[in-house]
Design a protein around this motif. Structure first.
Motif, PDB file in Angstrom:
ATOM      1  N   GLN A 276      29.709   4.898 -13.688  1.00  7.46           N
ATOM      2  CA  GLN A 276      28.666   5.179 -12.492  1.00  7.46           C
ATOM      3  C   GLN A 276      29.076   6.453 -11.840  1.00  7.46           C
ATOM      4  O   GLN A 276      30.225   6.627 -11.344  1.00  7.46           O
ATOM      5  N   THR A 277      28.220   7.312 -11.727  1.00 10.25           N
ATOM      6  CA  THR A 277      28.363   8.387 -11.015  1.00 10.25           C
ATOM      7  C   THR A 277      28.066   8.524  -9.372  1.00 10.25           C
ATOM      8  O   THR A 277      28.285   9.670  -8.915  1.00 10.25           O
ATOM      9  N   GLU A 278      27.134   7.553  -8.961  1.00  9.63           N
ATOM     10  CA  GLU A 278      26.777   7.615  -7.796  1.00  9.63           C
ATOM     11  C   GLU A 278      27.761   7.487  -6.628  1.00  9.63           C
ATOM     12  O   GLU A 278      27.440   7.996  -5.579  1.00  9.63           O
ATOM     13  N   GLN A 279      28.590   6.722  -6.856  1.00  8.64           N
ATOM     14  CA  GLN A 279      29.749   6.584  -5.783  1.00  8.64           C
ATOM     15  C   GLN A 279      31.043   7.555  -6.163  1.00  8.64           C
ATOM     16  O   GLN A 279      31.642   7.473  -7.306  1.00  8.64           O
ATOM     17  N   PRO A 280      31.095   8.369  -5.179  1.00 10.56           N
ATOM     18  CA  PRO A 280      32.522   9.048  -5.240  1.00 10.56           C
ATOM     19  C   PRO A 280      33.794   8.183  -5.421  1.00 10.56           C
ATOM     20  O   PRO A 280      33.676   7.176  -4.968  1.00 10.56           O
ATOM     21  N   ALA A 281      34.807   8.782  -6.299  1.00  7.61           N
ATOM     22  CA  ALA A 281      36.190   8.053  -6.238  1.00  7.61           C
ATOM     23  C   ALA A 281      36.605   8.168  -5.011  1.00  7.61           C
ATOM     24  O   ALA A 281      36.890   8.941  -4.367  1.00  7.61           O
ATOM     25  N   THR A 282      37.246   6.977  -4.641  1.00  8.65           N
ATOM     26  CA  THR A 282      38.005   6.860  -3.307  1.00  8.65           C
ATOM     27  C   THR A 282      39.176   7.629  -3.487  1.00  8.65           C
ATOM     28  O   THR A 282      39.906   7.606  -4.573  1.00  8.65           O
ATOM     29  N   ARG A 283      39.653   8.238  -2.241  1.00  7.20           N
ATOM     30  CA  ARG A 283      40.746   9.061  -2.408  1.00  7.20           C
ATOM     31  C   ARG A 283      41.810   8.423  -1.877  1.00  7.20           C
ATOM     32  O   ARG A 283      41.744   7.677  -0.880  1.00  7.20           O
ATOM     33  N   VAL A 284      42.862   8.495  -2.514  1.00  4.19           N
ATOM     34  CA  VAL A 284      44.197   8.056  -2.096  1.00  4.19           C
ATOM     35  C   VAL A 284      45.041   8.942  -1.511  1.00  4.19           C
ATOM     36  O   VAL A 284      45.604   9.875  -2.189  1.00  4.19           O
ATOM     37  N   ASP A 285      45.591   8.876  -0.227  1.00  4.57           N
ATOM     38  CA  ASP A 285      46.537   9.605   0.512  1.00  4.57           C
ATOM     39  C   ASP A 285      48.032   9.193  -0.058  1.00  4.57           C
ATOM     40  O   ASP A 285      48.220   8.036   0.250  1.00  4.57           O
ATOM     41  N   PHE A 286      48.682  10.274  -0.838  1.00  3.91           N
ATOM     42  CA  PHE A 286      49.787   9.948  -1.297  1.00  3.91           C
ATOM     43  C   PHE A 286      50.781   9.342  -0.169  1.00  3.91           C
ATOM     44  O   PHE A 286      51.763   8.444  -0.451  1.00  3.91           O
ATOM     45  N   SER A 287      50.867   9.956   0.834  1.00  5.87           N
ATOM     46  CA  SER A 287      51.760   9.610   2.115  1.00  5.87           C
ATOM     47  C   SER A 287      51.557   8.152   2.853  1.00  5.87           C
ATOM     48  O   SER A 287      52.270   7.554   2.803  1.00  5.87           O
ATOM     49  N   ASN A 288      50.136   7.858   2.558  1.00  2.00           N
ATOM     50  CA  ASN A 288      49.638   6.557   3.004  1.00  2.00           C
ATOM     51  C   ASN A 288      50.255   5.569   2.019  1.00  2.00           C
ATOM     52  O   ASN A 288      50.815   4.459   2.427  1.00  2.00           O
ATOM     53  N   ALA A 289      50.196   5.716   0.887  1.00  2.00           N
ATOM     54  CA  ALA A 289      50.283   4.961  -0.259  1.00  2.00           C
ATOM     55  C   ALA A 289      52.032   4.734  -0.179  1.00  2.00           C
ATOM     56  O   ALA A 289      52.413   3.610  -0.485  1.00  2.00           O
ATOM     57  N   LEU A 290      52.595   5.763  -0.143  1.00  2.00           N
ATOM     58  CA  LEU A 290      54.168   5.785  -0.142  1.00  2.00           C
ATOM     59  C   LEU A 290      54.643   4.863   0.873  1.00  2.00           C
ATOM     60  O   LEU A 290      55.552   4.040   1.099  1.00  2.00           O
ATOM     61  N   LYS A 291      54.160   5.232   2.145  1.00  2.00           N
ATOM     62  CA  LYS A 291      54.433   4.386   3.448  1.00  2.00           C
ATOM     63  C   LYS A 291      54.038   2.925   3.091  1.00  2.00           C
ATOM     64  O   LYS A 291      55.054   2.026   3.698  1.00  2.00           O
ATOM     65  N   GLY A 292      53.010   2.548   2.392  1.00  2.00           N
ATOM     66  CA  GLY A 292      52.768   1.295   2.416  1.00  2.00           C
ATOM     67  C   GLY A 292      53.578   0.734   1.513  1.00  2.00           C
ATOM     68  O   GLY A 292      54.220  -0.456   1.564  1.00  2.00           O
ATOM     69  N   ALA A 293      54.158   1.306   0.403  1.00  2.00           N
ATOM     70  CA  ALA A 293      55.081   0.856  -0.392  1.00  2.00           C
ATOM     71  C   ALA A 293      56.425   0.622   0.042  1.00  2.00           C
ATOM     72  O   ALA A 293      57.045  -0.597  -0.104  1.00  2.00           O
ATOM     73  N   LEU A 294      56.894   1.633   0.814  1.00  2.00           N
ATOM     74  CA  LEU A 294      58.215   1.471   1.549  1.00  2.00           C
ATOM     75  C   LEU A 294      58.021   0.160   2.560  1.00  2.00           C
ATOM     76  O   LEU A 294      59.035  -0.481   2.753  1.00  2.00           O
ATOM     77  N   ASP A 295      57.088   0.105   3.379  1.00  2.00           N
ATOM     78  CA  ASP A 295      56.844  -0.844   4.375  1.00  2.00           C
ATOM     79  C   ASP A 295      56.704  -2.264   3.702  1.00  2.00           C
ATOM     80  O   ASP A 295      57.270  -3.410   3.994  1.00  2.00           O
ATOM     81  N   SER A 296      56.170  -2.438   2.395  1.00  2.00           N
ATOM     82  CA  SER A 296      56.249  -3.810   1.859  1.00  2.00           C
ATOM     83  C   SER A 296      57.618  -4.235   1.027  1.00  2.00           C
ATOM     84  O   SER A 296      58.121  -5.367   1.152  1.00  2.00           O
ATOM     85  N   VAL A 297      58.446  -2.976   0.962  1.00  2.00           N
ATOM     86  CA  VAL A 297      59.831  -3.104   0.549  1.00  2.00           C
ATOM     87  C   VAL A 297      60.512  -3.804   1.711  1.00  2.00           C
ATOM     88  O   VAL A 297      61.327  -4.511   1.545  1.00  2.00           O
ATOM     89  N   ALA A 298      60.493  -2.994   2.787  1.00  2.00           N
ATOM     90  CA  ALA A 298      61.045  -3.463   3.966  1.00  2.00           C
ATOM     91  C   ALA A 298      60.594  -5.027   4.473  1.00  2.00           C
ATOM     92  O   ALA A 298      61.379  -5.674   4.833  1.00  2.00           O
ATOM     93  N   GLU A 299      59.593  -5.229   4.439  1.00  2.00           N
ATOM     94  CA  GLU A 299      59.204  -6.217   4.769  1.00  2.00           C
ATOM     95  C   GLU A 299      59.651  -7.562   3.752  1.00  2.00           C
ATOM     96  O   GLU A 299      60.120  -8.531   4.370  1.00  2.00           O
ATOM     97  N   SER A 300      59.685  -7.226   2.590  1.00  2.00           N
ATOM     98  CA  SER A 300      60.317  -8.176   1.629  1.00  2.00           C
ATOM     99  C   SER A 300      61.823  -8.550   1.713  1.00  2.00           C
ATOM    100  O   SER A 300      62.279  -9.645   1.777  1.00  2.00           O
ATOM    101  N   GLN A 301      62.545  -7.241   2.182  1.00  2.00           N
ATOM    102  CA  GLN A 301      64.008  -7.502   2.464  1.00  2.00           C
ATOM    103  C   GLN A 301      64.222  -8.256   3.866  1.00  2.00           C
ATOM    104  O   GLN A 301      64.842  -9.018   3.804  1.00  2.00           O
TER     105      GLN A 301
END
Length: 113
Positions: A33-58
């Protein structure tokens, strides 16, 4: 299990789906499907989300441990140990990702132009 980050069970599920798709015979090529552009993932937001989930788990593991130590009957020792292991695995995975990022950065900086 976690929100805002990548869960190891989600990764395992995705790997299983990819393996199943790779072993399935395909008569026609998949439709792209070429009609919908691929969603862009901001690296800094992805990294912050991952670190936040690690902190939440701890934090959750620490809170459960404290509840158990205070004698809360709603918290089992097995649940506390499982949560502590999850937090430990999340942290170890984060450290490994950090190590890979540092190695990649070092390799890029050592490249000759």
């Amino acid at each position: 299990m976690r929100t805002g980050g990548i869960d190891s069970s989600q990764i395992q599920s995705m790997i299983a789906q990819l393996r199943a798709a790779a072993t399935r015979p395909q008569a026609t090529p998949p439709v792209v499907q070429t009609e919908q552009p691929a969603t862009r993932v901001d690296f800094s937001n992805a990294l912050k989300g991952a670190l936040d989930s690690v902190a939440e788990s701890q934090n959750k593991a620490q809170a459960m441990s404290k509840q158990f130590q205070l004698g809360d009957d709603s918290v089992n020792l097995s649940d506390v140990m499982i949560q502590m292991q999850k937090a430990s695995i999340n942290f170890q995975a984060t450290v490994q990702v950090r190590n890979k990022l540092v190695d990649a950065y070092t390799n890029i900086m050592n490249m000759q132009i």
